[in-house]
Design a protein around this motif. Structure first.
Motif, PDB file in Angstrom:
ATOM      1  N   TRP A 135       0.842  -1.193   0.000  1.00 14.83           N
ATOM      2  CA  TRP A 135       0.000   0.000   0.000  1.00 14.83           C
ATOM      3  C   TRP A 135       0.878   1.245   0.000  1.00 14.83           C
ATOM      4  CZ3 TRP A 135      -4.596  -1.050  -1.477  1.00 14.83           C
ATOM      5  CH2 TRP A 135      -5.133  -2.304  -1.219  1.00 14.83           C
ATOM      6  N   THR A 136       1.395   1.606  -1.167  1.00 15.45           N
ATOM      7  CA  THR A 136       2.274   2.772  -1.266  1.00 15.45           C
ATOM      8  C   THR A 136       1.516   4.060  -0.972  1.00 15.45           C
ATOM      9  OG1 THR A 136       1.899   2.805  -3.644  1.00 15.45           O
ATOM     10  CG2 THR A 136       3.879   1.678  -2.863  1.00 15.45           C
ATOM     11  N   GLY A 137       0.215   4.054  -1.196  1.00 13.59           N
ATOM     12  CA  GLY A 137      -0.599   5.222  -0.878  1.00 13.59           C
ATOM     13  C   GLY A 137      -1.160   5.184   0.525  1.00 13.59           C
ATOM     14  N   ASN A 138      -0.686   4.218   1.309  1.00 13.57           N
ATOM     15  CA  ASN A 138      -1.081   4.054   2.702  1.00 13.57           C
ATOM     16  C   ASN A 138      -2.587   3.939   2.871  1.00 13.57           C
ATOM     17  OD1 ASN A 138       1.357   3.743   4.190  1.00 13.57           O
ATOM     18  ND2 ASN A 138       1.853   5.832   3.608  1.00 13.57           N
ATOM     19  N   ALA A 139      -3.126   4.552   3.920  1.00 16.41           N
ATOM     20  CA  ALA A 139      -4.533   4.346   4.280  1.00 16.41           C
ATOM     21  C   ALA A 139      -5.483   4.808   3.182  1.00 16.41           C
ATOM     22  CB  ALA A 139      -4.847   5.066   5.594  1.00 16.41           C
ATOM     23  N   ARG A 140      -5.158   5.884   2.485  1.00 12.16           N
ATOM     24  CA  ARG A 140      -6.039   6.354   1.399  1.00 12.16           C
ATOM     25  C   ARG A 140      -6.128   5.316   0.294  1.00 12.16           C
ATOM     26  NH1 ARG A 140      -3.781  12.485   0.808  1.00 12.16           N
ATOM     27  NH2 ARG A 140      -4.658  13.294   2.730  1.00 12.16           N
ATOM     28  N   ASP A 141      -4.988   4.734  -0.038  1.00 12.67           N
ATOM     29  CA  ASP A 141      -4.929   3.714  -1.082  1.00 12.67           C
ATOM     30  C   ASP A 141      -5.769   2.503  -0.672  1.00 12.67           C
ATOM     31  OD1 ASP A 141      -4.095   2.429  -3.408  1.00 12.67           O
ATOM     32  OD2 ASP A 141      -2.039   2.100  -2.718  1.00 12.67           O
ATOM     33  N   LEU A 142      -5.620   2.061   0.560  1.00 10.83           N
ATOM     34  CA  LEU A 142      -6.388   0.929   1.074  1.00 10.83           C
ATOM     35  C   LEU A 142      -7.887   1.243   1.077  1.00 10.83           C
ATOM     36  CD1 LEU A 142      -6.680  -1.849   2.424  1.00 10.83           C
ATOM     37  CD2 LEU A 142      -6.081  -0.747   4.606  1.00 10.83           C
ATOM     38  N   LYS A 143      -8.241   2.417   1.543  1.00 16.74           N
ATOM     39  CA  LYS A 143      -9.658   2.796   1.580  1.00 16.74           C
ATOM     40  C   LYS A 143     -10.246   2.838   0.167  1.00 16.74           C
ATOM     41  CE  LYS A 143     -12.936   6.197   3.296  1.00 16.74           C
ATOM     42  NZ  LYS A 143     -13.126   7.439   4.041  1.00 16.74           N
ATOM     43  N   ASN A 144      -9.495   3.372  -0.792  1.00 18.41           N
ATOM     44  CA  ASN A 144      -9.979   3.415  -2.174  1.00 18.41           C
ATOM     45  C   ASN A 144     -10.217   2.011  -2.717  1.00 18.41           C
ATOM     46  OD1 ASN A 144      -9.948   6.192  -2.221  1.00 18.41           O
ATOM     47  ND2 ASN A 144      -7.976   6.346  -3.249  1.00 18.41           N
ATOM     48  N   ALA A 145      -9.333   1.080  -2.371  1.00 15.44           N
ATOM     49  CA  ALA A 145      -9.513  -0.310  -2.808  1.00 15.44           C
ATOM     50  C   ALA A 145     -10.790  -0.897  -2.208  1.00 15.44           C
ATOM     51  CB  ALA A 145      -8.302  -1.148  -2.415  1.00 15.44           C
ATOM     52  N   LEU A 146     -11.049  -0.587  -0.956  1.00 18.60           N
ATOM     53  CA  LEU A 146     -12.269  -1.083  -0.315  1.00 18.60           C
ATOM     54  C   LEU A 146     -13.509  -0.457  -0.938  1.00 18.60           C
ATOM     55  CD1 LEU A 146     -11.040  -1.178   3.381  1.00 18.60           C
ATOM     56  CD2 LEU A 146     -11.509  -3.142   1.889  1.00 18.60           C
ATOM     57  N   VAL A 147     -13.433   0.806  -1.304  1.00 19.80           N
ATOM     58  CA  VAL A 147     -14.558   1.454  -1.993  1.00 19.80           C
ATOM     59  C   VAL A 147     -14.814   0.744  -3.319  1.00 19.80           C
ATOM     60  CG1 VAL A 147     -15.273   3.563  -3.199  1.00 19.80           C
ATOM     61  CG2 VAL A 147     -14.342   3.702  -0.890  1.00 19.80           C
ATOM     62  N   ARG A 148     -13.750   0.459  -4.072  1.00 14.18           N
ATOM     63  CA  ARG A 148     -13.923  -0.274  -5.329  1.00 14.18           C
ATOM     64  C   ARG A 148     -14.514  -1.661  -5.067  1.00 14.18           C
ATOM     65  NH1 ARG A 148      -8.954   1.949  -6.161  1.00 14.18           N
ATOM     66  NH2 ARG A 148      -7.896  -0.011  -5.723  1.00 14.18           N
ATOM     67  N   TYR A 149     -14.011  -2.328  -4.045  1.00 12.61           N
ATOM     68  CA  TYR A 149     -14.513  -3.661  -3.694  1.00 12.61           C
ATOM     69  C   TYR A 149     -16.021  -3.595  -3.421  1.00 12.61           C
ATOM     70  CZ  TYR A 149     -15.090  -8.100  -1.268  1.00 12.61           C
ATOM     71  OH  TYR A 149     -15.524  -9.352  -0.885  1.00 12.61           O
ATOM     72  N   LEU A 150     -16.427  -2.665  -2.592  1.00 15.03           N
ATOM     73  CA  LEU A 150     -17.841  -2.567  -2.215  1.00 15.03           C
ATOM     74  C   LEU A 150     -18.713  -2.086  -3.372  1.00 15.03           C
ATOM     75  CD1 LEU A 150     -17.323  -1.098   1.349  1.00 15.03           C
ATOM     76  CD2 LEU A 150     -18.130  -3.405   0.787  1.00 15.03           C
ATOM     77  N   THR A 151     -18.170  -1.256  -4.221  1.00 15.62           N
ATOM     78  CA  THR A 151     -18.941  -0.720  -5.344  1.00 15.62           C
ATOM     79  C   THR A 151     -19.191  -1.770  -6.417  1.00 15.62           C
ATOM     80  OG1 THR A 151     -18.046   1.493  -4.957  1.00 15.62           O
ATOM     81  CG2 THR A 151     -18.971   1.070  -7.139  1.00 15.62           C
ATOM     82  N   TYR A 152     -18.165  -2.549  -6.730  1.00 15.11           N
ATOM     83  CA  TYR A 152     -18.268  -3.497  -7.838  1.00 15.11           C
ATOM     84  C   TYR A 152     -18.446  -4.948  -7.384  1.00 15.11           C
ATOM     85  CZ  TYR A 152     -16.848   0.412 -10.679  1.00 15.11           C
ATOM     86  OH  TYR A 152     -16.801   1.629 -11.299  1.00 15.11           O
ATOM     87  N   ARG A 153     -18.630  -5.154  -6.116  1.00 12.55           N
ATOM     88  CA  ARG A 153     -18.749  -6.493  -5.535  1.00 12.55           C
ATOM     89  C   ARG A 153     -19.927  -7.244  -6.144  1.00 12.55           C
ATOM     90  NH1 ARG A 153     -21.915  -7.771  -1.117  1.00 12.55           N
ATOM     91  NH2 ARG A 153     -21.313  -9.700  -0.090  1.00 12.55           N
ATOM     92  N   GLU A 154     -19.646  -8.459  -6.602  1.00 12.79           N
ATOM     93  CA  GLU A 154     -20.689  -9.357  -7.105  1.00 12.79           C
ATOM     94  C   GLU A 154     -21.024 -10.336  -5.979  1.00 12.79           C
ATOM     95  OE1 GLU A 154     -22.370  -9.508  -9.956  1.00 12.79           O
ATOM     96  OE2 GLU A 154     -21.360  -7.719 -10.719  1.00 12.79           O
ATOM     97  N   PRO A 155     -22.239 -10.319  -5.457  1.00 11.62           N
ATOM     98  CA  PRO A 155     -22.583 -11.210  -4.342  1.00 11.62           C
ATOM     99  C   PRO A 155     -22.373 -12.693  -4.645  1.00 11.62           C
ATOM    100  CG  PRO A 155     -24.272  -9.539  -4.631  1.00 11.62           C
ATOM    101  CD  PRO A 155     -23.332  -9.410  -5.795  1.00 11.62           C
ATOM    102  N   SER A 156     -22.475 -13.090  -5.914  1.00 15.25           N
ATOM    103  CA  SER A 156     -22.298 -14.503  -6.257  1.00 15.25           C
ATOM    104  C   SER A 156     -20.827 -14.910  -6.346  1.00 15.25           C
ATOM    105  CB  SER A 156     -22.990 -14.812  -7.588  1.00 15.25           C
ATOM    106  OG  SER A 156     -22.408 -14.029  -8.621  1.00 15.25           O
ATOM    107  N   ALA A 157     -19.907 -13.936  -6.359  1.00 18.07           N
ATOM    108  CA  ALA A 157     -18.472 -14.232  -6.435  1.00 18.07           C
ATOM    109  C   ALA A 157     -17.888 -14.354  -5.035  1.00 18.07           C
ATOM    110  CB  ALA A 157     -17.755 -13.138  -7.210  1.00 18.07           C
ATOM    111  N   THR A 158     -16.735 -14.980  -4.938  1.00 20.77           N
ATOM    112  CA  THR A 158     -16.060 -15.091  -3.640  1.00 20.77           C
ATOM    113  C   THR A 158     -15.403 -13.761  -3.295  1.00 20.77           C
ATOM    114  OG1 THR A 158     -13.924 -15.754  -4.567  1.00 20.77           O
ATOM    115  CG2 THR A 158     -15.528 -17.529  -4.102  1.00 20.77           C
ATOM    116  N   ALA A 159     -15.057 -13.611  -2.044  1.00 19.65           N
ATOM    117  CA  ALA A 159     -14.355 -12.397  -1.613  1.00 19.65           C
ATOM    118  C   ALA A 159     -13.056 -12.250  -2.388  1.00 19.65           C
ATOM    119  CB  ALA A 159     -14.088 -12.452  -0.112  1.00 19.65           C
TER     120      ALA A 159
END
Length: 181
Positions: A135-159
């Motif tokens: 995480w070169t962007g530290n907490a902001r980078d991690l949070k952005n990844a989680l936002v992408r995860y939650l935004t594009y998450r397919e419930p039928s796919a695995t985590a």
């Protein structure tokens, strides 16, 4: 203009500390003005006539830019760099233990911001996936990844599958279809 009646940030911080975020974004002319204020320990209020005010300010400056490289490229003043770099503080990338602790907290914050809630099991699986990333962007980078995860998450796919999708978008955002002809 009334500017002579209103204290600026330097004046308000006098006797304390002023945080300057993204110092690497300052244009060269503003860098010269900042350096002058630091060296002379005076600021000039805008107005007619201009008023000089003594200030005693400690500066903490932050940037994600490589200031040494910018000095070499002459896009950042060397004299200001040396004035600001007395006590450098380099923030390292997040460690896996940091990530394991942060993912659940960030997920809770994102739920409060309106994103969907994840089960404790899914949060744990996402946390484990996130520990494999630097995480070169530290907490902001991690949070952005989680936002992408939650935004594009397919419930039928695995985590893990959803995480891989979020990571692919880290450097390659999805194409946006235009509604314009």
């Amino acid at each position: 203009t009334g500017a002579e009646e209103k204290p600026g940030l330097f004046e308000e911080a006098s006797g304390g500390t002023l945080f300057l975020d993204e110092i690497g974004e300052l244009p060269l002319d503003v860098q010269a003005t900042l350096l002058r204020a630091l060296d002379e320990r005076k600021i000039r209020r805008i107005g007619n006539p201009p008023i000089e005010i003594p200030v005693d300010v400690r500066i903490i400056a932050a940037t994600n830019r490589n200031l040494e490289k910018m000095v070499a490229e002459k896009t950042f003043r060397a004299d200001l760099y040396w004035r600001l770099s007395a006590v450098p503080l380099i923030i390292p990338c997040l460690r896996p233990t940091d990530v394991m602790a942060m993912v659940p907290l960030l997920c809770q914050q994102l739920v409060q911001d309106g994103y969907s809630d994840l089960s404790d099991e899914e949060v744990l699986r996402v946390s484990r996936c996130a520990t494999t990333v630097q995480w070169t962007g530290n907490a902001r980078d991690l949070k952005n990844a989680l936002v992408r995860y939650l935004t594009y998450r397919e419930p039928s796919a695995t985590a893990e599958q959803n995480w891989q999708q979020a990571m692919r978008m880290r450097s390659h955002p999805p194409a946006v279809e235009s509604s314009h002809p």
